[in-house]
Design a protein around this motif. Structure first.
Motif, PDB file in Angstrom:
ATOM      1  N   ARG A   6       0.828  -1.208   0.000  1.00  0.00           N
ATOM      2  CA  ARG A   6       0.000   0.000   0.000  1.00  0.00           C
ATOM      3  C   ARG A   6       0.861   1.257   0.000  1.00  0.00           C
ATOM      4  O   ARG A   6       0.573   2.218  -0.711  1.00  0.00           O
ATOM      5  N   ILE A   7       1.914   1.237   0.806  1.00  0.00           N
ATOM      6  CA  ILE A   7       2.812   2.397   0.841  1.00  0.00           C
ATOM      7  C   ILE A   7       3.489   2.588  -0.513  1.00  0.00           C
ATOM      8  O   ILE A   7       3.641   3.714  -1.000  1.00  0.00           O
ATOM      9  N   THR A   8       3.879   1.492  -1.140  1.00  0.00           N
ATOM     10  CA  THR A   8       4.498   1.573  -2.472  1.00  0.00           C
ATOM     11  C   THR A   8       3.543   2.193  -3.485  1.00  0.00           C
ATOM     12  O   THR A   8       3.940   3.035  -4.295  1.00  0.00           O
ATOM     13  N   THR A   9       2.274   1.793  -3.409  1.00  0.00           N
ATOM     14  CA  THR A   9       1.264   2.362  -4.319  1.00  0.00           C
ATOM     15  C   THR A   9       1.131   3.865  -4.112  1.00  0.00           C
ATOM     16  O   THR A   9       1.073   4.637  -5.079  1.00  0.00           O
ATOM     17  N   LEU A  10       1.097   4.296  -2.865  1.00  0.00           N
ATOM     18  CA  LEU A  10       0.991   5.726  -2.578  1.00  0.00           C
ATOM     19  C   LEU A  10       2.207   6.488  -3.091  1.00  0.00           C
ATOM     20  O   LEU A  10       2.083   7.598  -3.625  1.00  0.00           O
ATOM     21  N   LEU A  11       3.394   5.901  -2.954  1.00  0.00           N
ATOM     22  CA  LEU A  11       4.607   6.552  -3.441  1.00  0.00           C
ATOM     23  C   LEU A  11       4.616   6.649  -4.964  1.00  0.00           C
ATOM     24  O   LEU A  11       5.016   7.676  -5.531  1.00  0.00           O
ATOM     25  N   VAL A  12       4.138   5.607  -5.623  1.00  0.00           N
ATOM     26  CA  VAL A  12       4.056   5.635  -7.090  1.00  0.00           C
ATOM     27  C   VAL A  12       3.050   6.692  -7.536  1.00  0.00           C
ATOM     28  O   VAL A  12       3.288   7.422  -8.509  1.00  0.00           O
ATOM     29  N   MET A  13       1.922   6.805  -6.832  1.00  0.00           N
ATOM     30  CA  MET A  13       0.928   7.839  -7.153  1.00  0.00           C
ATOM     31  C   MET A  13       1.508   9.232  -6.977  1.00  0.00           C
ATOM     32  O   MET A  13       1.272  10.129  -7.808  1.00  0.00           O
ATOM     33  N   ALA A  14       2.290   9.418  -5.920  1.00  0.00           N
ATOM     34  CA  ALA A  14       2.914  10.716  -5.687  1.00  0.00           C
ATOM     35  C   ALA A  14       3.919  11.045  -6.791  1.00  0.00           C
ATOM     36  O   ALA A  14       3.977  12.185  -7.279  1.00  0.00           O
ATOM     37  N   ALA A  15       4.703  10.045  -7.195  1.00  0.00           N
ATOM     38  CA  ALA A  15       5.680  10.261  -8.262  1.00  0.00           C
ATOM     39  C   ALA A  15       4.983  10.582  -9.586  1.00  0.00           C
ATOM     40  O   ALA A  15       5.436  11.442 -10.348  1.00  0.00           O
ATOM     41  N   TRP A  16       3.869   9.897  -9.853  1.00  0.00           N
ATOM     42  CA  TRP A  16       3.085  10.144 -11.066  1.00  0.00           C
ATOM     43  C   TRP A  16       2.551  11.577 -11.081  1.00  0.00           C
ATOM     44  O   TRP A  16       2.558  12.260 -12.100  1.00  0.00           O
ATOM     45  N   THR A  17       2.120  12.027  -9.911  1.00  0.00           N
ATOM     46  CA  THR A  17       1.616  13.401  -9.787  1.00  0.00           C
ATOM     47  C   THR A  17       2.734  14.413 -10.033  1.00  0.00           C
ATOM     48  O   THR A  17       2.558  15.396 -10.770  1.00  0.00           O
ATOM     49  N   LEU A  18       3.884  14.182  -9.424  1.00  0.00           N
ATOM     50  CA  LEU A  18       5.014  15.101  -9.588  1.00  0.00           C
ATOM     51  C   LEU A  18       5.539  15.111 -11.020  1.00  0.00           C
ATOM     52  O   LEU A  18       6.080  16.123 -11.479  1.00  0.00           O
ATOM     53  N   LEU A  19       5.364  14.008 -11.729  1.00  0.00           N
ATOM     54  CA  LEU A  19       5.812  13.940 -13.121  1.00  0.00           C
ATOM     55  C   LEU A  19       4.918  14.768 -14.046  1.00  0.00           C
ATOM     56  O   LEU A  19       5.408  15.516 -14.899  1.00  0.00           O
ATOM     57  N   LEU A  20       3.604  14.649 -13.859  1.00  0.00           N
ATOM     58  CA  LEU A  20       2.674  15.294 -14.784  1.00  0.00           C
ATOM     59  C   LEU A  20       2.256  16.705 -14.369  1.00  0.00           C
ATOM     60  O   LEU A  20       1.838  17.497 -15.209  1.00  0.00           O
ATOM     61  N   LEU A  21       2.378  17.009 -13.080  1.00  0.00           N
ATOM     62  CA  LEU A  21       1.946  18.320 -12.604  1.00  0.00           C
ATOM     63  C   LEU A  21       2.663  19.468 -13.302  1.00  0.00           C
ATOM     64  O   LEU A  21       2.011  20.414 -13.781  1.00  0.00           O
ATOM     65  N   PRO A  22       4.002  19.458 -13.411  1.00  0.00           N
ATOM     66  CA  PRO A  22       4.671  20.573 -14.107  1.00  0.00           C
ATOM     67  C   PRO A  22       4.243  20.690 -15.573  1.00  0.00           C
ATOM     68  O   PRO A  22       4.121  21.812 -16.096  1.00  0.00           O
ATOM     69  N   LEU A  23       4.014  19.558 -16.222  1.00  0.00           N
ATOM     70  CA  LEU A  23       3.579  19.590 -17.618  1.00  0.00           C
ATOM     71  C   LEU A  23       2.210  20.263 -17.743  1.00  0.00           C
ATOM     72  O   LEU A  23       1.976  21.052 -18.667  1.00  0.00           O
ATOM     73  N   GLN A  24       1.320  19.956 -16.795  1.00  0.00           N
ATOM     74  CA  GLN A  24      -0.010  20.555 -16.843  1.00  0.00           C
ATOM     75  C   GLN A  24       0.049  22.050 -16.545  1.00  0.00           C
ATOM     76  O   GLN A  24      -0.674  22.846 -17.166  1.00  0.00           O
ATOM     77  N   VAL A  25       0.905  22.440 -15.610  1.00  0.00           N
ATOM     78  CA  VAL A  25       1.051  23.857 -15.291  1.00  0.00           C
ATOM     79  C   VAL A  25       1.504  24.639 -16.523  1.00  0.00           C
ATOM     80  O   VAL A  25       0.961  25.703 -16.853  1.00  0.00           O
ATOM     81  N   ILE A  26       2.495  24.117 -17.223  1.00  0.00           N
ATOM     82  CA  ILE A  26       3.012  24.785 -18.430  1.00  0.00           C
ATOM     83  C   ILE A  26       1.943  24.803 -19.522  1.00  0.00           C
ATOM     84  O   ILE A  26       1.734  25.818 -20.191  1.00  0.00           O
ATOM     85  N   ALA A  27       1.257  23.674 -19.695  1.00  0.00           N
ATOM     86  CA  ALA A  27       0.237  23.582 -20.747  1.00  0.00           C
ATOM     87  C   ALA A  27      -0.904  24.554 -20.501  1.00  0.00           C
ATOM     88  O   ALA A  27      -1.398  25.204 -21.432  1.00  0.00           O
ATOM     89  N   VAL A  28      -1.328  24.681 -19.239  1.00  0.00           N
ATOM     90  CA  VAL A  28      -2.410  25.613 -18.908  1.00  0.00           C
ATOM     91  C   VAL A  28      -1.956  27.052 -19.121  1.00  0.00           C
ATOM     92  O   VAL A  28      -2.695  27.882 -19.675  1.00  0.00           O
ATOM     93  N   ALA A  29      -0.726  27.362 -18.699  1.00  0.00           N
ATOM     94  CA  ALA A  29      -0.208  28.722 -18.852  1.00  0.00           C
ATOM     95  C   ALA A  29      -0.113  29.130 -20.316  1.00  0.00           C
ATOM     96  O   ALA A  29      -0.376  30.283 -20.667  1.00  0.00           O
ATOM     97  N   ARG A  30       0.232  28.179 -21.173  1.00  0.00           N
ATOM     98  CA  ARG A  30       0.369  28.469 -22.606  1.00  0.00           C
ATOM     99  C   ARG A  30      -0.913  28.186 -23.388  1.00  0.00           C
ATOM    100  O   ARG A  30      -0.940  28.356 -24.608  1.00  0.00           O
ATOM    101  N   ARG A  31      -1.939  27.732 -22.674  1.00  0.00           N
ATOM    102  CA  ARG A  31      -3.226  27.395 -23.295  1.00  0.00           C
ATOM    103  C   ARG A  31      -3.036  26.396 -24.434  1.00  0.00           C
ATOM    104  O   ARG A  31      -3.667  26.490 -25.490  1.00  0.00           O
TER     105      ARG A  31
END
Length: 301
Positions: A6-31
């Motif tokens: 369960r802890i491993t799953t949570l860590l993988v989810m956190a890593a997935w979030t950190l991977l895609l979050l910056p991409l989404q921030v840039i994409a939203v800023a540039r529309r």
């Protein structure tokens, strides 16, 4: 061993979030157009990590804008819906915007934040109408609360008033969507298992997530039902009743495996619709727990 998994799953989810979050921030800023695709990819990944298989029936309307209306069982509904829908913004309680992490993610997803105050109703309706006029899809939970997943609560008709206005010169399409948690560990779900998916009572989000990770793989049926417009109904209340009835039939069929009754027919203008039936779920007929209000909602008083 289970706790480690369960802890491993949570860590993988956190890593997935950190991977895609910056991409989404840039994409939203540039529309950039990819800003509409990243949330779908992100939530599909989360479903996979959590062991949630989404069985899709029907298809969402491809034309925009669309007002999607769905029953509401759990915070997991957000993952399931976003993993399958084309870009659509949720309608959420105003307080969610100030929540750590979740509020920021909601803003990136173009969530419409509302206050449940009578004096603000017209302003929120205008804001949502403007979003629809720009071609944005919206998702509402007209029950205004989560529940046990064995029933569909009465729909609040206030936000169906959006359908009374023409959008882009034509009636707004409203598409009912049914969400049903029907299998756990590849077996039909039983009444005692419903709390694994349903988020009710005073249980916190983290506590519920931890319990869900312990349960094993789950299957959720997501059914896109035939869309309607206000032209087929005498009033928005009749439209709300029709959408609820269609979702009731879908939930009944998914939980029992039995064929559902014929799809409800919209009332003709000036006419009256038939009574709204409650699914009788014999295999899971024990008394359900009381529903609890949740942050993401789709209806006012």
């Amino acid at each position: 061993m289970l706790a480690v998994r369960r802890i491993t799953t949570l860590l993988v989810m956190a890593a997935w979030t950190l991977l895609l979050l910056p991409l989404q921030v840039i994409a939203v800023a540039r529309r950039a157009p990819i800003a509409e695709k990243i949330p779908r990819l992100y939530h599909r990944g989360l479903c996979r990590m959590l062991g949630v298989k989404v069985e899709v029936r029907g298809a969402p309307l491809a034309t925009r804008p669309v007002l999607f209306v769905s029953n509401h069982v759990s915070w997991l509904d957000i993952l399931v819906l976003t993993s399958q829908l084309p870009h659509a913004a949720y309608v959420a309680k105003h307080e969610v915007a100030s929540w750590p992490v979740f509020g920021y993610l909601a803003k990136l997803h173009d969530t419409v934040f509302i206050e449940r105050k009578a004096q603000r109703t017209a302003n929120h309706r205008d804001e949502m109408t403007e979003r629809l006029a720009k071609g944005d899809n919206l998702i509402l939970f007209p029950e205004g609360t989560s529940h046990d997943g064995l029933r569909v609560l009465p729909f609040k008709s206030s936000f169906f008033s959006l359908a009374e206005r023409e959008i882009q010169g034509r009636p707004l399409a409203v598409q009912p969507v049914a969400i049903t948690f029907n299998r756990l560990n590849r077996l039909p779900v039983m009444r005692r298992n419903m709390a694994i998916y349903a988020w009710v009572g005073d249980q916190g989000l983290v506590e519920h997530l931890w319990k869900f990770l312990h349960a094993g793989p789950a299957t959720v049926v997501l059914e896109f039902l035939p869309p309607v417009t206000i032209e087929g109904f005498a009033s928005r209340k009749e439209m709300a009743r029709h959408c609820r009835e269609a979702i009731c039939q879908s939930v009944y069929a998914a939980l029992t495996g039995r064929p559902r009754a014929a799809a409800p027919t919209p009332a003709a203008p000036g006419g009256a619709s038939g009574p709204v039936s409650e699914p009788v779920l014999e295999s899971v007929s024990e008394q359900a727990p009381a529903p609890v209000a949740v942050p993401v909602l789709g209806g006012g008083a």
